[in-house]
Design an enzyme around this catalytic site. Structure first.
Site, PDB file in Angstrom:
ATOM      1  N   TYR A  91       0.823  -1.217   0.000  1.00 59.14           N
ATOM      2  CA  TYR A  91       0.000   0.000   0.000  1.00 59.14           C
ATOM      3  C   TYR A  91       0.859   1.270   0.000  1.00 59.14           C
ATOM      4  CZ  TYR A  91      -3.940  -3.070   1.204  1.00 59.14           C
ATOM      5  OH  TYR A  91      -4.893  -4.057   1.210  1.00 59.14           O
ATOM      6  N   LYS A 131       3.845 -15.260   1.787  1.00 66.74           N
ATOM      7  CA  LYS A 131       3.751 -15.963   0.493  1.00 66.74           C
ATOM      8  C   LYS A 131       5.189 -16.244   0.051  1.00 66.74           C
ATOM      9  CE  LYS A 131       1.199 -17.419  -2.971  1.00 66.74           C
ATOM     10  NZ  LYS A 131       0.377 -18.632  -2.868  1.00 66.74           N
ATOM     11  N   ASP A 166      -2.640 -18.054   1.130  1.00 63.54           N
ATOM     12  CA  ASP A 166      -3.813 -18.699   0.521  1.00 63.54           C
ATOM     13  C   ASP A 166      -4.326 -19.829   1.415  1.00 63.54           C
ATOM     14  OD1 ASP A 166      -1.330 -19.753  -0.078  1.00 63.54           O
ATOM     15  OD2 ASP A 166      -1.831 -20.384  -2.107  1.00 63.54           O
ATOM     16  N   ASP A 187      -4.957  -7.094   5.947  1.00 61.52           N
ATOM     17  CA  ASP A 187      -6.185  -6.375   5.611  1.00 61.52           C
ATOM     18  C   ASP A 187      -7.273  -7.395   5.268  1.00 61.52           C
ATOM     19  OD1 ASP A 187      -7.948  -4.422   4.929  1.00 61.52           O
ATOM     20  OD2 ASP A 187      -6.886  -3.722   3.144  1.00 61.52           O
ATOM     21  N   ASP A 203     -10.414  -8.971   8.019  1.00 69.07           N
ATOM     22  CA  ASP A 203     -11.841  -8.843   7.696  1.00 69.07           C
ATOM     23  C   ASP A 203     -12.500 -10.218   7.675  1.00 69.07           C
ATOM     24  OD1 ASP A 203     -11.750  -6.109   7.469  1.00 69.07           O
ATOM     25  OD2 ASP A 203     -12.928  -6.075   5.613  1.00 69.07           O
TER      26      ASP A 203
END
Ligand code: NAD
Length: 355
Positions: A142, A188, A220, A244, A248
């Site tokens: 980001y 990852k 994943d 993020d 959620d």
């Protein structure tokens, strides 16, 4: 007696009504524990823009920086959606986090026994879930450079430096020491160089916390495991974009957005706030659920002020309130014995906090 200065940012929409209930509960806890709170209000968001022309007035930063912690409601609303980006309430909040240097976002996801039916997953899968996502907040893709757009090509860059990984890892390991001493670091590393560095540095920091068991998981797989068997997790440590998404996902295990608190912490002042927004659709009706904000006040006591006994009191009061069947409208369909207004809910929790 310990005295604490708390900066209060109510914000927009339901912000003022939920913060008022959190203050009610803090005052209740102050009457039975050896603490006192002095509150100083500051403006942020659309209400700040309306009065000062800036969604984050300098005065708000000044008040926050001299406080012991910031208790934050929520900002935003349609009224301000068409403003230029830098004048929008959300820009004020991003700037605020950057100014305060809050690099770690802590998001617990707890499933209360009384509300197992409110989750979209089966009760036997979610009953007993109590995990904490520790997300890096001001680095990663980001914020990484270069980024940009050239016609039909666009790019962002995921960058982490060793010090950035070290400091977020320390936050996670310290939290794990206070919980069940287990961390799952999510990355990852099978594909990304930045994740390989992440894994290497987290392994190094782990040697400073020999009591904590560290495991690694690809993002994943973590997304899948959170739904398959969320109880396997205690502390999840991860970077900005993965955190993020996963936080959620984890928040939905508990069933209502009105229940979940968060903390954004760094080396200076921490910000304690519900995960939800300003809910303009229900603002002013007295039906919002104040539990996420009251629970954020509890996190503030625990993580900013080290007042664990006071925080335990609030957590137990929330638990008892739910166990006795008190519900705000958002949870009316889940074993409710009595539907309460926002203010009634705050009063019941405040009352149980002192008993
Ligand atoms: P939201 O979280 O405000 O609301 C989503 C839904 O959940 C709505 O139906 C709302 O009524 C309900 N809800 C939220 N909190 C609740 C509570 N405590 N009790 C009962 N129901 C609750 O998200 P949104 O509608 O997408 O956004 C509204 C505004 O909030 C936007 O301007 C957005 O930018 C802003 N926002 C602010 C923050 C923040 O201040 N940290 C975070 C997210 C969104």
């Amino acid at each position: 007696m310990k005295n604490y200065n708390i900066a209060i940012i109510k914000g927009d929409g339901i912000g003022p009504e939920i913060i008022d209930e959190a203050i009610k509960v803090l005052d209740a806890v102050a009457s039975v524990e050896n603490v006192s709170f002095a509150y100083e209000e500051a403006l942020m968001g659309g209400c700040a823009y309306d009065i000062t022309g800036d969604p984050l007035p300098q005065e708000t930063i000044r008040i926050s920086m001299k406080s012991d912690a910031v208790l934050f409601g929520a900002i935003g609303g349609e009224k301000w959606d068409d403003l230029p980006r830098e004048k929008r309430p959300e820009s004020g909040l991003l700037r605020f986090r950057k100014e305060l240097g809050v690099f770690a976002n802590l998001r617990p996801a707890v499933v209360y026994d009384e509300l197992v039916n409110a989750s979209s997953l089966k009760p036997e899968i979610v009953k007993g879930v109590d995990l904490m996502v520790v997300r890096e907040l001001i680095g990663g893709i980001y914020f990484g450079e270069p980024k940009g757009r050239e016609g039909d090509k666009a790019y962002n860059t995921m960058v982490y430096t060793r010090p950035e990984i070290e400091r977020i890892a320390h936050v996670a390991f310290k939290i794990a020491m206070e919980r069940s001493k287990r961390i799952c670091s999510v990355d990852k590393a099978n594909v990304l160089d930045v994740s390989q560095l992440w894994r290497e540095v987290v392994e190094e920091i782990a040697t400073e916390y020999p009591e904590v068991e560290l495991t690694h998981m690809y993002v994943d797989n973590a997304a899948m495991q959170l739904i398959r068997d969320p109880k396997q997790f205690d502390v999840i440590l991860t970077g900005n974009i993965f955190g993020d998404i996963l936080s959620d996902e984890a928040s939905m295990l508990s069933g209502s957005i009105g229940l979940l608190p968060s903390a954004s912490v760094g080396s200076k002042i921490g910000v304690y706030e519900p995960i939800h927004g300003s809910a303009p659709d229900i603002a002013g009706q007295g039906i919002s659920n104040p539990i996420a904000t009251i629970s954020s006040a509890s996190m503030m006591l625990r993580y900013a002020l080290n007042e664990n006994a006071a925080a335990d009191r609030i957590d137990a009061a929330i638990q008892r309130t739910l166990a006795e069947g008190y519900r705000t409208k958002d949870l009316a369909n889940y074993d409710a014995k009595e539907i309460c207004s926002t203010s009634e809910m705050g009063s019941i929790i405040a009352n149980y906090t002192v008993k």
